[in-house]
Design a protein around this motif. Structure first.
Motif, PDB file in Angstrom:
ATOM      1  N   GLY A 205     -27.569 151.479  56.763  1.00 59.06           N
ATOM      2  CA  GLY A 205     -27.789 151.455  55.331  1.00 59.06           C
ATOM      3  C   GLY A 205     -29.002 150.635  54.932  1.00 59.06           C
TER       4      GLY A 205
ATOM      5  N   GLU B 201     -26.928 149.539  49.716  1.00 58.82           N
ATOM      6  CA  GLU B 201     -26.096 150.328  50.618  1.00 58.82           C
ATOM      7  C   GLU B 201     -25.355 149.419  51.598  1.00 58.82           C
ATOM      8  OE1 GLU B 201     -28.353 154.651  50.832  1.00 58.82           O
ATOM      9  OE2 GLU B 201     -28.750 153.198  52.424  1.00 58.82           O
TER      10      GLU B 201
ATOM     11  N   ASP C  67     -22.032 157.769  45.417  1.00 57.01           N
ATOM     12  CA  ASP C  67     -22.583 156.549  46.004  1.00 57.01           C
ATOM     13  C   ASP C  67     -21.479 155.518  46.245  1.00 57.01           C
ATOM     14  OD1 ASP C  67     -24.351 157.975  44.092  1.00 57.01           O
ATOM     15  OD2 ASP C  67     -25.886 156.652  44.906  1.00 57.01           O
TER      16      ASP C  67
ATOM     17  N   GLY D 298     -24.014 156.686  51.271  1.00 54.94           N
ATOM     18  CA  GLY D 298     -25.282 156.108  50.854  1.00 54.94           C
ATOM     19  C   GLY D 298     -25.713 156.619  49.487  1.00 54.94           C
TER      20      GLY D 298
END
Length: 505
Positions: free
Chosen positions: A190, A196, A245, A278
């Protein structure tokens, strides 16, 4: 604004010139006496063929349809639609000039990917024997698998991905859609700079969830024997946007998943592990300031349009021309969250070439129709990203380029831009028919070809760089007005099968 009117005018003149060819056979038809006591003039081009009049049911009747639908983007659909059609009495002078006097249906529908589409609809041509036509639709829809690849000409680029979603992996270009999504399913490191998690998946990178309850209404008034209609209406809608997300999904081990320096991805290629998602494409474009409407909002529009229509039978035409121009205006003064407008110009043409040689062709060729459609759509102003895909026509609403109703060999909304153009070509051949329990069924084979693309500006419209798809369809007109639809389409990027209702144009 000026350029869209110039280009639209040229487009309509081209389609109109084709209509002279399409309607060349009208003068060959033996004259039929007009029905007595017509409430107003209706042009003879709008009159149903003798075959269609013979098969048309009299009075009102119900058709109850179990909905079994297939769309690769939303899964297998299931539900039911109850339709009430009233054709009026055979001795009514408008019986031979209308697809029905009014039609009402209610639909419950959902899919295996939880994309409901519930719909209540009403359509009444020449309502109460006047020149007015009224349409109204109340819809609740939600699609948690809506696709987003960006906006504009960049979406025309072929798909590419990093093998196994590995930042150090090999770049694969000109990829099929299935391979592209399969490789996004692997884990990758990430990006802490954008929030992330240490390891993320991109399995829903090009997807978002949109919920959209909406109501639309329009009234149409006929001129020149029904060949010209002016249209006014409105749309009231709300859009709720959700992204993926940070949410957790199963993902395959990536190249960076290691234990003691040994890559875990090679232990078990089918092994999956719960992994945060992500940043999605729509979130990235919002962060970069490329789009509006990330949080959803209200879209209320005023609509206006004009139509030229010489088709003989709307649900399944044999001949004729359909031209339309529509304008849709969204303004904060009427409760919208953003200010924008949309213009659409579209033309359809239907030809029965066998009738050029004989008025009464062999039964096997009595309905062989060449059908074509071309459309150009422009969006101006501060439109939210999800509105670029919407195309309002006086008879149908469509979404983006790709999917069942535009370029069938690509996924729904694969290409979206400020200006969008597409065309469809079909040959509709009725090869058999049967009557069962008082119901009439035709069977049609329909090879087809689709083409289209998007532009960043209307002034850039040209004849280069188009996307193409081709395929074969099977249609079953049920009592003429209900069309059961099966299509298989293929492109350089994908192949798709669809099961639904009604011709796409």
């Amino acid at each position: 604004m000026y350029s869209i009117f110039i280009r639209s005018s040229v487009f309509l003149l081209f389609i109109t010139s084709l209509s002279l060819w399409a309607q060349a056979t009208d003068s060959q038809d033996a004259p039929r006496p007009r029905p007595a006591n017509m409430p107003f003039e209706v042009d003879e081009k709008k009159r149903l063929s003798e075959r269609d009049i013979k098969n048309k049911k009299e009075g009102g009747y119900f058709t109850g349809l179990p909905l079994v639908n297939s769309d690769p983007n939303v899964g297998i659909g299931y539900g039911a639609r109850v339709i009430y059609l009233n054709n009026g009495e055979r001795n009514n002078p408008l019986f031979e000039y209308t697809p029905y006097r009014y039609r009402i249906f209610a639909q419950y529908f959902n899919t295996t990917k939880n994309a409901p589409y519930h719909w209540l609809s009403m359509d009444a041509p020449y309502i109460m024997d006047t020149k007015w036509r009224v349409r109204a639709d109340l819809v609740y829809e939600r699609n948690p698998n809506s696709l987003y690849f960006g906006i504009g000409e960049k979406t025309l680029q072929p798909l590419s991905y990093l093998e196994r979603n590995d930042p150090t992996g090999r770049m694969i270009r000109n990829a099929p859609f299935a391979d592209y999504e399969a490789n996004l399913h692997y884990r990758r490191p990430g990006d802490a700079g954008i929030g992330e998690a240490p390891y993320v998946t991109d399995s829903r990178y090009n997807r978002y969830d949109i919920e959209n309850p909406n109501f639309s209404f329009s009234g149409e008034y006929s001129f020149f024997g029904g060949k010209v209609r002016t249209v006014t209406g409105m749309r009231l809608s709300k859009q709720i946007i959700r992204t993926y997300d940070g949410k957790t999904y199963d993902a395959k081990f990536g190249g960076y998943d290691q234990l003691g320096g040994f890559p875990l991805s090679f232990l078990d290629t089918d092994k999956e592990i719960a992994t945060p998602h992500g940043e999605t494409r729509v979130s990235r474009d919002e962060r970069d300031g490329k789009i509006n409407g990330f949080k959803g909002g209200y879209t209320n529009t005023i609509r206006a349009g004009i139509v030229y229509d010489t088709r003989d039978f709307e649900p399944d035409p044999n001949r004729g021309l359909f031209l339309e121009y529509t304008h849709e205006r969204s303004a904060k003064a009427i409760g919208s969250s953003s200010e924008f407008n949309k213009n659409l110009v579209s033309g359809r043409i239907f030809m029965s070439p066998v009738t050029w040689f004989t008025r009464k062709p062999p039964e096997l060729l009595e309905k062989l129709v060449v059908a074509a459609r071309a459309s150009l759509i422009q969006t101006n102003g501060d439109a939210p990203f999800y509105e670029y895909r919407n195309m309002w026509g006086t008879e149908t609403n469509q979404s983006g380029l790709g999917g069942r109703t535009t370029i069938r060999g690509y996924k729904q909304d694969r290409f979206v831009g400020q200006t969008m153009g597409f065309a469809n070509f079909e040959i509709r051949w009725k090869f058999a028919s049967v009557d069962i329990w008082g119901q009439h069924f035709d069977f049609q084979l329909v090879p087809f070809y689709d083409v289209g693309r998007v532009w960043d500006e209307t002034k850039m419209v040209n004849l280069q760089g188009y996307k193409h798809s081709r395929g074969i369809g099977f249609r079953i007109p049920w009592n003429q007005a209900t069309i059961i639809y099966v299509d298989y389409a293929k492109s350089n990027e994908d192949s798709q099968a669809f099961v639904n209702f009604n011709h796409i144009f």
